[in-house]
Design a protein around this motif. Structure first.
Motif, PDB file in Angstrom:
ATOM      1  N   SER A   1      13.409  17.161  -8.586  1.00 20.74           N
ATOM      2  CA  SER A   1      13.851  18.338  -7.770  1.00 20.74           C
ATOM      3  C   SER A   1      13.815  17.585  -6.106  1.00 20.74           C
ATOM      4  O   SER A   1      13.130  16.821  -5.855  1.00 20.74           O
ATOM      5  CB  SER A   1      13.421  19.738  -7.893  1.00 20.74           C
ATOM      6  N   TRP A   2      14.959  18.065  -5.312  1.00 15.22           N
ATOM      7  CA  TRP A   2      14.731  17.587  -3.704  1.00 15.22           C
ATOM      8  C   TRP A   2      13.519  18.206  -3.267  1.00 15.22           C
ATOM      9  O   TRP A   2      12.950  17.149  -2.440  1.00 15.22           O
ATOM     10  CB  TRP A   2      15.795  18.272  -2.925  1.00 15.22           C
ATOM     11  N   ARG A   3      12.713  18.985  -3.562  1.00 16.54           N
ATOM     12  CA  ARG A   3      11.428  19.450  -3.105  1.00 16.54           C
ATOM     13  C   ARG A   3      10.232  18.656  -3.413  1.00 16.54           C
ATOM     14  O   ARG A   3       9.621  17.868  -2.524  1.00 16.54           O
ATOM     15  CB  ARG A   3      11.154  20.941  -3.324  1.00 16.54           C
ATOM     16  N   GLY A   4      10.679  17.930  -4.714  1.00 13.02           N
ATOM     17  CA  GLY A   4       9.394  17.107  -5.257  1.00 13.02           C
ATOM     18  C   GLY A   4       9.700  15.698  -4.489  1.00 13.02           C
ATOM     19  O   GLY A   4       8.677  15.089  -4.132  1.00 13.02           O
ATOM     20  N   MET A   5      10.923  15.027  -4.304  1.00 10.82           N
ATOM     21  CA  MET A   5      11.322  13.879  -3.822  1.00 10.82           C
ATOM     22  C   MET A   5      10.795  14.037  -2.387  1.00 10.82           C
ATOM     23  O   MET A   5      10.330  12.958  -1.941  1.00 10.82           O
ATOM     24  CB  MET A   5      12.569  13.770  -3.908  1.00 10.82           C
ATOM     25  N   LEU A   6      11.304  14.978  -1.789  1.00  7.86           N
ATOM     26  CA  LEU A   6      10.631  14.985  -0.250  1.00  7.86           C
ATOM     27  C   LEU A   6       9.438  14.973  -0.165  1.00  7.86           C
ATOM     28  O   LEU A   6       8.848  14.414   0.814  1.00  7.86           O
ATOM     29  CB  LEU A   6      11.282  16.573   0.250  1.00  7.86           C
ATOM     30  N   GLY A   7       8.758  15.497  -1.206  1.00 12.42           N
ATOM     31  CA  GLY A   7       7.115  15.684  -0.705  1.00 12.42           C
ATOM     32  C   GLY A   7       6.576  14.246  -0.938  1.00 12.42           C
ATOM     33  O   GLY A   7       5.769  13.691  -0.098  1.00 12.42           O
ATOM     34  N   VAL A   8       7.138  13.430  -2.161  1.00 13.21           N
ATOM     35  CA  VAL A   8       6.701  12.100  -2.132  1.00 13.21           C
ATOM     36  C   VAL A   8       7.139  11.268  -0.913  1.00 13.21           C
ATOM     37  O   VAL A   8       6.485  10.590  -0.596  1.00 13.21           O
ATOM     38  CB  VAL A   8       7.325  11.260  -3.355  1.00 13.21           C
ATOM     39  N   VAL A   9       8.289  11.508  -0.278  1.00 14.04           N
ATOM     40  CA  VAL A   9       8.953  10.460   0.748  1.00 14.04           C
ATOM     41  C   VAL A   9       7.949  10.844   1.878  1.00 14.04           C
ATOM     42  O   VAL A   9       7.659   9.875   2.666  1.00 14.04           O
ATOM     43  CB  VAL A   9      10.266  10.725   0.948  1.00 14.04           C
TER      44      VAL A   9
ATOM     45  N   SER B   1       4.470   9.544   1.809  1.00 14.87           N
ATOM     46  CA  SER B   1       4.653   7.887   1.978  1.00 14.87           C
ATOM     47  C   SER B   1       4.835   7.741   3.064  1.00 14.87           C
ATOM     48  O   SER B   1       4.128   6.702   3.754  1.00 14.87           O
ATOM     49  CB  SER B   1       5.559   7.467   0.738  1.00 14.87           C
ATOM     50  N   ALA B   2       5.496   8.301   3.946  1.00 16.98           N
ATOM     51  CA  ALA B   2       6.027   7.910   5.418  1.00 16.98           C
ATOM     52  C   ALA B   2       4.845   8.236   6.207  1.00 16.98           C
ATOM     53  O   ALA B   2       4.378   7.323   6.993  1.00 16.98           O
ATOM     54  CB  ALA B   2       7.091   8.718   5.806  1.00 16.98           C
ATOM     55  N   LEU B   3       4.145   9.431   6.050  1.00 13.61           N
ATOM     56  CA  LEU B   3       2.940   9.602   6.646  1.00 13.61           C
ATOM     57  C   LEU B   3       1.995   8.372   6.788  1.00 13.61           C
ATOM     58  O   LEU B   3       1.096   8.066   7.640  1.00 13.61           O
ATOM     59  CB  LEU B   3       2.101  11.054   6.513  1.00 13.61           C
ATOM     60  N   PHE B   4       1.615   8.152   5.350  1.00 13.11           N
ATOM     61  CA  PHE B   4       0.748   7.164   4.947  1.00 13.11           C
ATOM     62  C   PHE B   4       1.038   5.543   5.813  1.00 13.11           C
ATOM     63  O   PHE B   4       0.317   4.826   6.202  1.00 13.11           O
ATOM     64  CB  PHE B   4       0.790   6.757   3.536  1.00 13.11           C
ATOM     65  N   PHE B   5       2.362   5.395   5.634  1.00 16.36           N
ATOM     66  CA  PHE B   5       2.926   4.116   6.357  1.00 16.36           C
ATOM     67  C   PHE B   5       2.657   4.288   7.896  1.00 16.36           C
ATOM     68  O   PHE B   5       2.230   3.180   8.518  1.00 16.36           O
ATOM     69  CB  PHE B   5       4.269   3.960   5.993  1.00 16.36           C
ATOM     70  N   LEU B   6       2.907   5.432   8.555  1.00 13.84           N
ATOM     71  CA  LEU B   6       2.942   5.512  10.041  1.00 13.84           C
ATOM     72  C   LEU B   6       1.460   5.333  10.418  1.00 13.84           C
ATOM     73  O   LEU B   6       0.894   4.645  11.353  1.00 13.84           O
ATOM     74  CB  LEU B   6       3.692   6.601  10.419  1.00 13.84           C
ATOM     75  N   THR B   7       0.439   6.017   9.587  1.00 15.43           N
ATOM     76  CA  THR B   7      -0.890   6.255  10.104  1.00 15.43           C
ATOM     77  C   THR B   7      -1.748   4.670   9.604  1.00 15.43           C
ATOM     78  O   THR B   7      -2.416   4.205  10.787  1.00 15.43           O
ATOM     79  CB  THR B   7      -1.636   7.184   9.311  1.00 15.43           C
TER      80      THR B   7
ATOM     81  N   GLY C   1       0.868  -1.184  -0.007  1.00 19.44           N
ATOM     82  CA  GLY C   1      -0.019   0.115   0.050  1.00 19.44           C
ATOM     83  C   GLY C   1       0.829   1.234   0.073  1.00 19.44           C
ATOM     84  O   GLY C   1       0.814   1.976  -0.591  1.00 19.44           O
ATOM     85  N   THR C   2       1.888   1.169   0.837  1.00 20.69           N
ATOM     86  CA  THR C   2       2.799   2.440   0.858  1.00 20.69           C
ATOM     87  C   THR C   2       3.353   2.603  -0.454  1.00 20.69           C
ATOM     88  O   THR C   2       3.577   3.924  -1.015  1.00 20.69           O
ATOM     89  CB  THR C   2       3.882   2.239   1.769  1.00 20.69           C
ATOM     90  N   LEU C   3       4.000   1.615  -1.180  1.00 19.97           N
ATOM     91  CA  LEU C   3       4.599   1.651  -2.399  1.00 19.97           C
ATOM     92  C   LEU C   3       3.559   2.171  -3.658  1.00 19.97           C
ATOM     93  O   LEU C   3       3.921   3.058  -4.408  1.00 19.97           O
ATOM     94  CB  LEU C   3       5.076   0.238  -2.829  1.00 19.97           C
ATOM     95  N   ILE C   4       2.253   1.736  -3.475  1.00 18.45           N
ATOM     96  CA  ILE C   4       1.365   2.203  -4.168  1.00 18.45           C
ATOM     97  C   ILE C   4       0.997   3.673  -4.180  1.00 18.45           C
ATOM     98  O   ILE C   4       0.837   4.513  -5.122  1.00 18.45           O
ATOM     99  CB  ILE C   4      -0.320   1.355  -4.140  1.00 18.45           C
ATOM    100  N   VAL C   5       0.807   4.111  -2.909  1.00 17.90           N
ATOM    101  CA  VAL C   5       0.449   5.505  -2.580  1.00 17.90           C
ATOM    102  C   VAL C   5       1.788   6.329  -3.090  1.00 17.90           C
ATOM    103  O   VAL C   5       1.579   7.400  -3.708  1.00 17.90           O
ATOM    104  CB  VAL C   5       0.382   5.783  -1.102  1.00 17.90           C
ATOM    105  N   ALA C   6       2.955   6.003  -2.871  1.00 17.78           N
ATOM    106  CA  ALA C   6       4.282   6.781  -3.351  1.00 17.78           C
ATOM    107  C   ALA C   6       4.081   6.754  -4.855  1.00 17.78           C
ATOM    108  O   ALA C   6       4.513   7.896  -5.445  1.00 17.78           O
ATOM    109  CB  ALA C   6       5.484   5.994  -3.038  1.00 17.78           C
ATOM    110  N   ALA C   7       3.823   5.644  -5.560  1.00 15.11           N
ATOM    111  CA  ALA C   7       3.709   5.819  -6.994  1.00 15.11           C
ATOM    112  C   ALA C   7       2.627   6.797  -7.570  1.00 15.11           C
ATOM    113  O   ALA C   7       3.114   7.550  -8.447  1.00 15.11           O
ATOM    114  CB  ALA C   7       3.551   4.215  -7.543  1.00 15.11           C
TER     115      ALA C   7
END
Length: 71
Positions: A37-45, A48-54, A14-20
């Protein structure tokens, strides 16, 4: 967090699907340069991390305390 093997697989999938999905949305909405860009990658990460944790937080435990005592 006593999650079963099946729950871990679902959580990671699920986390990989949300990240994609988030990466595709960023790419189509803002372009390839923003995604790479670093801002775009940071947004995706971060999303995805918030989805994983929740999802992990709200996942019901499959293992009970009695089962852990027997092992």
């Amino acid at each position: 967090m006593g999650l079963s093997y099946r729950q871990w697989k679902r959580l990671i999938a699920g986390t990989l699907i949300v990240a994609a999905g988030n990466a595709l949305w960023t790419w189509f909405a803002f372009g390839k340069a923003e995604l790479l860009s670093w801002r775009g990658m940071l947004g995706v990460v971060v999303i995805s991390a918030l989805f994983f944790l929740t999802t992990m937080w709200f996942a019901p435990s499959m293992k009970s305390g009695e089962d852990e005592d027997e092992e």
